[in-house]
Design a protein around this motif. Structure first.
Motif, PDB file in Angstrom:
ATOM      1  N   ALA A   1       0.387  -1.407  -0.082  1.00  0.00           N
ATOM      2  CA  ALA A   1       0.097   0.397  -0.141  1.00  0.00           C
ATOM      3  C   ALA A   1       0.835   1.139   0.322  1.00  0.00           C
ATOM      4  O   ALA A   1       0.346   2.299  -0.435  1.00  0.00           O
ATOM      5  N   MET A   2       1.653   0.967   0.375  1.00  0.00           N
ATOM      6  CA  MET A   2       2.976   1.763   0.473  1.00  0.00           C
ATOM      7  C   MET A   2       3.534   2.499  -1.330  1.00  0.00           C
ATOM      8  O   MET A   2       4.346   3.846  -0.980  1.00  0.00           O
ATOM      9  N   ALA A   3       4.057   1.604  -1.401  1.00  0.00           N
ATOM     10  CA  ALA A   3       4.660   1.838  -2.546  1.00  0.00           C
ATOM     11  C   ALA A   3       3.461   2.084  -3.783  1.00  0.00           C
ATOM     12  O   ALA A   3       3.814   2.703  -4.431  1.00  0.00           O
ATOM     13  N   PHE A   4       2.283   1.523  -3.393  1.00  0.00           N
ATOM     14  CA  PHE A   4       1.121   2.198  -4.318  1.00  0.00           C
ATOM     15  C   PHE A   4       0.886   3.721  -3.984  1.00  0.00           C
ATOM     16  O   PHE A   4       0.925   4.352  -4.925  1.00  0.00           O
ATOM     17  N   ALA A   5       0.892   4.340  -2.943  1.00  0.00           N
ATOM     18  CA  ALA A   5       0.721   5.784  -2.551  1.00  0.00           C
ATOM     19  C   ALA A   5       2.123   6.775  -3.230  1.00  0.00           C
ATOM     20  O   ALA A   5       1.511   6.873  -3.930  1.00  0.00           O
ATOM     21  N   ALA A   6       3.070   5.697  -2.949  1.00  0.00           N
ATOM     22  CA  ALA A   6       4.360   6.438  -3.455  1.00  0.00           C
ATOM     23  C   ALA A   6       4.483   6.372  -5.777  1.00  0.00           C
ATOM     24  O   ALA A   6       4.356   8.165  -5.594  1.00  0.00           O
ATOM     25  N   LEU A   7       4.062   5.384  -5.268  1.00  0.00           N
ATOM     26  CA  LEU A   7       4.160   5.222  -7.056  1.00  0.00           C
ATOM     27  C   LEU A   7       2.788   6.359  -7.480  1.00  0.00           C
ATOM     28  O   LEU A   7       3.287   6.824  -8.795  1.00  0.00           O
ATOM     29  N   CYS A   8       1.496   6.517  -7.472  1.00  0.00           N
ATOM     30  CA  CYS A   8       0.585   6.895  -7.512  1.00  0.00           C
ATOM     31  C   CYS A   8       0.752   8.836  -7.829  1.00  0.00           C
ATOM     32  O   CYS A   8       0.905   9.783  -8.348  1.00  0.00           O
ATOM     33  N   PHE A   9       1.589   8.899  -6.407  1.00  0.00           N
ATOM     34  CA  PHE A   9       1.916  10.590  -5.891  1.00  0.00           C
ATOM     35  C   PHE A   9       3.167  11.042  -6.869  1.00  0.00           C
ATOM     36  O   PHE A   9       3.120  11.977  -7.291  1.00  0.00           O
ATOM     37  N   VAL A  10       4.257   9.663  -6.882  1.00  0.00           N
ATOM     38  CA  VAL A  10       4.955  10.390  -8.006  1.00  0.00           C
ATOM     39  C   VAL A  10       4.776  10.371  -9.867  1.00  0.00           C
ATOM     40  O   VAL A  10       5.561  11.140 -10.879  1.00  0.00           O
ATOM     41  N   THR A  11       3.836  10.200 -10.032  1.00  0.00           N
ATOM     42  CA  THR A  11       3.954   9.529 -11.474  1.00  0.00           C
ATOM     43  C   THR A  11       2.576   9.443 -12.202  1.00  0.00           C
ATOM     44  O   THR A  11       2.554  10.183 -12.731  1.00  0.00           O
ATOM     45  N   VAL A  12       1.735   8.697 -11.845  1.00  0.00           N
ATOM     46  CA  VAL A  12       0.132   9.263 -11.650  1.00  0.00           C
ATOM     47  C   VAL A  12      -0.343  10.429 -11.392  1.00  0.00           C
ATOM     48  O   VAL A  12      -1.432  10.685 -12.891  1.00  0.00           O
ATOM     49  N   VAL A  13      -0.261  10.827 -10.363  1.00  0.00           N
ATOM     50  CA  VAL A  13      -0.763  12.100 -10.191  1.00  0.00           C
ATOM     51  C   VAL A  13      -0.041  13.596 -10.463  1.00  0.00           C
ATOM     52  O   VAL A  13      -1.444  13.932 -11.488  1.00  0.00           O
ATOM     53  N   PRO A  14       0.919  13.076 -11.021  1.00  0.00           N
ATOM     54  CA  PRO A  14       1.364  14.692 -11.788  1.00  0.00           C
ATOM     55  C   PRO A  14       0.823  14.611 -13.667  1.00  0.00           C
ATOM     56  O   PRO A  14       0.691  14.895 -14.450  1.00  0.00           O
ATOM     57  N   LEU A  15       1.037  12.928 -14.075  1.00  0.00           N
ATOM     58  CA  LEU A  15       0.140  12.414 -15.400  1.00  0.00           C
ATOM     59  C   LEU A  15      -1.073  13.205 -15.358  1.00  0.00           C
ATOM     60  O   LEU A  15      -1.498  13.469 -16.521  1.00  0.00           O
TER      61      LEU A  15
END
Length: 285
Positions: free
Chosen positions: A49-63
Motif C-alpha cells: 500500500a505504501m509503494a502504491f501511494a508513492a508510485l501514484c503521487f510521483v508518477t500517476v498524479v502528475p500525469l
C-alpha cells in the motif's frame, strides 16, 4: 444391556449450534476476515500500500494533472477528484486545491519528453498492481511480452479518474448532478476494478470469480471516504496552519496509502469469498 436403546448422541443439532442461517453467515464472514488478515500479512499489505501511494503521487498524479489541465471541461482538474475522494469542503478543500498549479501554468510548462517519461514510469504502478493480484490469486507471473496489459490498465485508470472528475461538472447545482456523480463513481468503479483484475490476470481467472473483489474494493473506498471526511478533513486544516503545504501533502499521501489498502484488500476479500465454503457446500457433518 440387551433390549436397551443405544445411547443418544448429545451433540446439538445443526440449527441449535449457532450454524443456522444467521450463524452460518457469521461463521463465513469470520472465516473471510481471518483469511484476509492472514493473507494480508503474507503478501505484506502495508508495504504494498505504501509503494502504491508513492508510485501514484510521483508518477500517476502528475500525469493526471497534465491530462486534466488539457481537457476542455470546466472543472479544477485532478484536485476535484482528490477533494471528492477525501470528502473535503471549505478550508480543507482549498488547502488541497492549492497543491496544484493552474491549468495555464501546467500546460505552458509541460514538454513532450516529460509527458512521455511520466507515462513510462506510470506503467510501473500497473506492474506493481499486477504483481499483487498474481500473489493474491496465487497464479504464476505473466510473461514479459504482456506488458501491454499494464499500458492498457494505466490508460483505463486515467480514464476512470477523468470520468469521475468530469461527473461533477454537468448539471451542477441541480438534483440530477449527485445521481450522475454516484453512478459514475460507484458503478464505474465496480466495472473498472472488475475489468482491471481480468486485464492484468488474463484468462487465468474467470470473470464471475473476480466480481466480488471489485465490489469489495468499491465498498472499501466508500468507507475510506467516510473516514477521510471525519479524520482527514480537520487534520488538513490543522496541518496547513502548522506546517504549510508539506502538512497537506502528508495527509494526501496518507489517503493514497488508504486507497492502496482498499485496492488490495478488496481483491483479498474477493479471493477469500471465493474460497470460503457456503453452508450448502459445507453440508451437515
Amino acid at each position: 444391556m440387551i433390549g436397551s436403546s443405544p445411547p443418544l448422541d448429545d451433540r446439538p443439532l445443526p440449527e441449535q449450534d449457532g450454524r443456522g442461517p444467521s450463524g452460518g453467515l457469521r461463521h463465513r464472514l469470520a472465516e473471510v476476515a481471518r483469511e484476509v488478515w492472514q493473507r494480508g500479512r503474507e503478501i505484506e499489505l502495508l508495504h504494498r500500500a505504501m509503494a502504491f501511494a508513492a508510485l501514484c503521487f510521483v508518477t500517476v498524479v502528475p500525469l493526471l494533472v497534465v491530462i486534466a489541465a488539457a481537457s476542455p471541461t470546466s472543472g479544477s482538474g485532478i484536485a476535484d477528484w482528490m477533494i471528492d475522494g477525501l470528502g473535503l469542503s471549505g478550508r480543507s478543500a482549498a488547502a488541497v486545491d492549492e497543491l496544484f498549479a493552474s491549468r495555464r501554468e501546467v500546460v505552458s510548462t509541460t514538454t513532450g519528453l516529460s509527458l512521455a517519461a511520466l507515462a513510462v514510469f506510470g506503467v510501473s504502478l500497473m506492474a506493481a498492481v499486477q504483481n499483487a493480484y498474481e500473489r493474491i490469486w496465487r497464479v504464476p507471473p505473466g510473461a514479459w511480452h504482456t506488458v501491454w496489459r499494464q499500458v492498457v490498465g494505466l490508460g483505463g485508470l486515467i480514464g476512470y479518474v477523468l470520468v469521475a472528475e468530469w461527473s461533477g461538472v454537468p448539471w451542477r447545482h441541480t438534483g440530477a448532478q449527485p445521481t450522475l456523480r454516484v453512478a459514475a463513481t460507484l458503478v464505474g468503479g465496480v466495472l473498472f476494478f472488475w475489468w482491471l483484475q481480468r486485464l492484468l490476470l488474463g484468462s487465468r481467472m474467470p470473470w464471475r470469480t473476480l466480481l466480488p473483489g471489485a465490489v469489495a474494493t468499491v465498498l472499501a473506498l466508500v468507507g475510506l471516504r467516510v473516514f477521510s471526511r471525519l479524520a482527514f478533513a480537520p487534520l488538513i486544516v490543522s496541518n496547513a496552519v502548522s506546517y504549510g503545504v508539506i502538512g497537506t501533502v502528508l495527509v494526501v499521501q496518507s489517503w493514497l496509502i488508504g486507497v492502496g489498502y482498499c485496492v488490495y484488500a478488496g481483491a483479498l476479500t474477493g479471493h477469500a469469498l471465493h474460497r470460503a465454503p457456503t453452508p450448502r457446500r459445507r453440508g451437515l457433518r
